[in-house]
Design a protein around this motif. Sequence first.
Motif, mmCIF file in Angstrom:
data_model
loop_
_atom_site.group_PDB
_atom_site.id
_atom_site.type_symbol
_atom_site.label_atom_id
_atom_site.label_comp_id
_atom_site.label_asym_id
_atom_site.label_seq_id
_atom_site.Cartn_x
_atom_site.Cartn_y
_atom_site.Cartn_z
ATOM 1 N N PRO A 65 0.813 -1.224 0.000
ATOM 2 C CA PRO A 65 0.000 0.000 0.000
ATOM 3 C C PRO A 65 0.844 1.272 0.000
ATOM 4 N N CYS A 66 1.447 1.580 -1.144
ATOM 5 C CA CYS A 66 2.325 2.744 -1.228
ATOM 6 C C CYS A 66 2.605 3.063 -2.685
ATOM 7 N N GLY A 67 3.448 4.066 -2.890
ATOM 8 C CA GLY A 67 3.910 4.384 -4.228
ATOM 9 C C GLY A 67 5.177 3.621 -4.567
ATOM 10 N N HIS A 68 6.089 4.291 -5.240
ATOM 11 C CA HIS A 68 7.296 3.642 -5.746
ATOM 12 C C HIS A 68 8.316 3.324 -4.656
ATOM 13 N N LEU A 69 8.342 4.121 -3.595
ATOM 14 C CA LEU A 69 9.406 4.018 -2.596
ATOM 15 C C LEU A 69 9.006 3.089 -1.462
ATOM 16 N N LEU A 70 8.921 1.808 -1.734
ATOM 17 C CA LEU A 70 8.425 0.832 -0.756
ATOM 18 C C LEU A 70 9.189 0.911 0.559
ATOM 19 N N GLN A 71 10.506 0.961 0.485
ATOM 20 C CA GLN A 71 11.330 0.899 1.688
ATOM 21 C C GLN A 71 11.213 2.155 2.548
ATOM 22 N N GLU A 72 10.764 3.248 1.963
ATOM 23 C CA GLU A 72 10.572 4.482 2.728
ATOM 24 C C GLU A 72 9.117 4.702 3.098
ATOM 25 N N GLU A 73 8.204 4.372 2.200
ATOM 26 C CA GLU A 73 6.787 4.612 2.446
ATOM 27 C C GLU A 73 6.134 3.533 3.296
ATOM 28 N N ALA A 74 6.523 2.295 3.118
ATOM 29 C CA ALA A 74 5.858 1.167 3.780
ATOM 30 C C ALA A 74 6.878 0.150 4.276
ATOM 31 N N PRO A 75 7.822 0.569 5.143
ATOM 32 C CA PRO A 75 8.866 -0.373 5.565
ATOM 33 C C PRO A 75 8.327 -1.567 6.335
ATOM 34 N N ASP A 76 7.292 -1.376 7.151
ATOM 35 C CA ASP A 76 6.752 -2.502 7.920
ATOM 36 C C ASP A 76 6.102 -3.530 7.002
ATOM 37 N N ALA A 77 5.333 -3.052 6.031
ATOM 38 C CA ALA A 77 4.709 -3.968 5.075
ATOM 39 C C ALA A 77 5.767 -4.676 4.240
ATOM 40 N N LEU A 78 6.804 -3.954 3.873
ATOM 41 C CA LEU A 78 7.893 -4.558 3.116
ATOM 42 C C LEU A 78 8.576 -5.650 3.936
ATOM 43 N N LEU A 79 8.881 -5.347 5.181
ATOM 44 C CA LEU A 79 9.564 -6.327 6.033
ATOM 45 C C LEU A 79 8.703 -7.557 6.289
ATOM 46 N N ALA A 80 7.389 -7.365 6.349
ATOM 47 C CA ALA A 80 6.492 -8.504 6.575
ATOM 48 C C ALA A 80 6.590 -9.508 5.440
ATOM 49 N N GLU A 81 6.901 -9.063 4.240
ATOM 50 C CA GLU A 81 7.087 -9.960 3.099
ATOM 51 C C GLU A 81 8.545 -10.397 2.959
ATOM 52 N N LEU A 82 9.448 -9.471 3.229
ATOM 53 C CA LEU A 82 10.865 -9.713 2.989
ATOM 54 C C LEU A 82 11.477 -10.689 3.986
ATOM 55 N N LEU A 83 11.150 -10.539 5.254
ATOM 56 C CA LEU A 83 11.780 -11.387 6.263
ATOM 57 C C LEU A 83 11.493 -12.881 6.057
ATOM 58 N N PRO A 84 10.238 -13.300 5.877
ATOM 59 C CA PRO A 84 10.015 -14.735 5.638
ATOM 60 C C PRO A 84 10.719 -15.241 4.384
ATOM 61 N N PHE A 85 10.781 -14.403 3.367
ATOM 62 C CA PHE A 85 11.457 -14.805 2.130
ATOM 63 C C PHE A 85 12.954 -15.006 2.370
ATOM 64 N N LEU A 86 13.574 -14.073 3.070
ATOM 65 C CA LEU A 86 15.012 -14.171 3.321
ATOM 66 C C LEU A 86 15.359 -15.275 4.306
ATOM 67 N N GLN A 87 14.441 -15.559 5.226
ATOM 68 C CA GLN A 87 14.685 -16.575 6.253
ATOM 69 C C GLN A 87 14.381 -17.984 5.786
ATOM 70 N N ALA A 88 13.724 -18.135 4.647
ATOM 71 C CA ALA A 88 13.365 -19.460 4.153
ATOM 72 C C ALA A 88 14.624 -20.253 3.824
ATOM 73 N N PRO A 89 14.613 -21.551 4.084
ATOM 74 C CA PRO A 89 15.786 -22.381 3.759
ATOM 75 C C PRO A 89 15.949 -22.529 2.259
ATOM 76 N N ASP A 90 17.173 -22.777 1.851
ATOM 77 C CA ASP A 90 17.436 -23.010 0.409
ATOM 78 C C ASP A 90 16.840 -24.334 -0.019
#
Length: 299
Positions: A274-299
Amino acid sequence: MTAPEFLQGFIGRDILAGEVTIHAAIAGNGPPVLLLHGHPQTHATWHAVAPALLAAGFTVVACDLRGYGDSDKPYGGEDHVNYSKRAMAADQVRVMRALGFERFAVVGHDRGGRVAHRMALDHPTAVRRLAVLDIAPTATMYAKTDKEFATRYFWWFFLIQPFDLPERMIGADPAFFLDRHLDGQSGTPGIPTAALRREYLRCYDNPATIHAICEDYRAAAGIDLDHDRADGEKRVTAPLLALWGALGTVGALYDVLATWREKASGPVQGKALPCGHLLQEEAPDALLAELLPFLQAPD
C-alpha cells in the motif's frame, strides 16, 4: 571508517571493487543480505529496513551503486559500458567477496533491482535469493512502451539523450529536478523526509553524479538490452520475490508477477504493497512482513 548518519550502528566503508571504490554501510554477524538502492537515492534509503534486518539476525550490507552516493563515478566508456548493469553488478559481487561472502541474498529497488537482476544472471552461484522492488524487467518495459508509460516515466527517455543535453538541463537546477522526481515517485505525503532529501541532494548536486545517472540510463537503453538479447533463454534460477507499490506505475501498467515468471526458472512470488514507488521508505513494515520470511526461508 565512520558510522553512516542514517544507519546508526552500521560502519561506513569504502571498498575497492576492481577499478572502482564502492561505499557501503555494514553491520551484523549472520547470513548476508545486500541492499541496492535506486535513482535518485543512495544507501540511506534503507534507513528503516536495514536496522530491522540486522535485528532479525542478518549481516546487512547497504551499498551506493557506482555513480551514485559516495561511490566512484567513472567515465562511461564506449557504448556506456561502465554503467552497464553487468559492470554495476560485478562491483557488488566484488564488494561481497571482499567482505568474505561468496553467496548472499540481494534486495534491489528500482535501478538496484535491475543491477540485482543482472547479478542473478551473471553470478548465479553468488545469489541465494533475489528480491526486486517496484520494477518489471527492463527489456519488457522498453518493448511495451506506449504513451502512458512514456508520460509516467518520461526520464527514461530524457536521460538517455546524448551528452550533454540532460546533464546541462538538470545541472541548471539540480534541487528542482530532484524534488520533482521524488515527489513523482512517492505516494505518501512527507516521504522522503526532509533529512533524506537533503542527503540525496548532497550527492545529486554534483555534476559527476548527474552524468553518471545519465550514463546508467543510456546503458539501460543500449548495451543492457544487447546483453539481454544475448542471454537467449537464460533465466534467474534463484527464488525471486517481486513487490511493488499499489499506487505506482509498475503495478498499474504491467502484470508484475507474470513479467518476472517470464525471466525466471525458479519460484516467483510477490504482491502489491500500500504505497507508491518508494516501498522501503513509504511502507517499511509492510515490506519487512514480506521480505523477512522470504530471506529466512531455507534453500
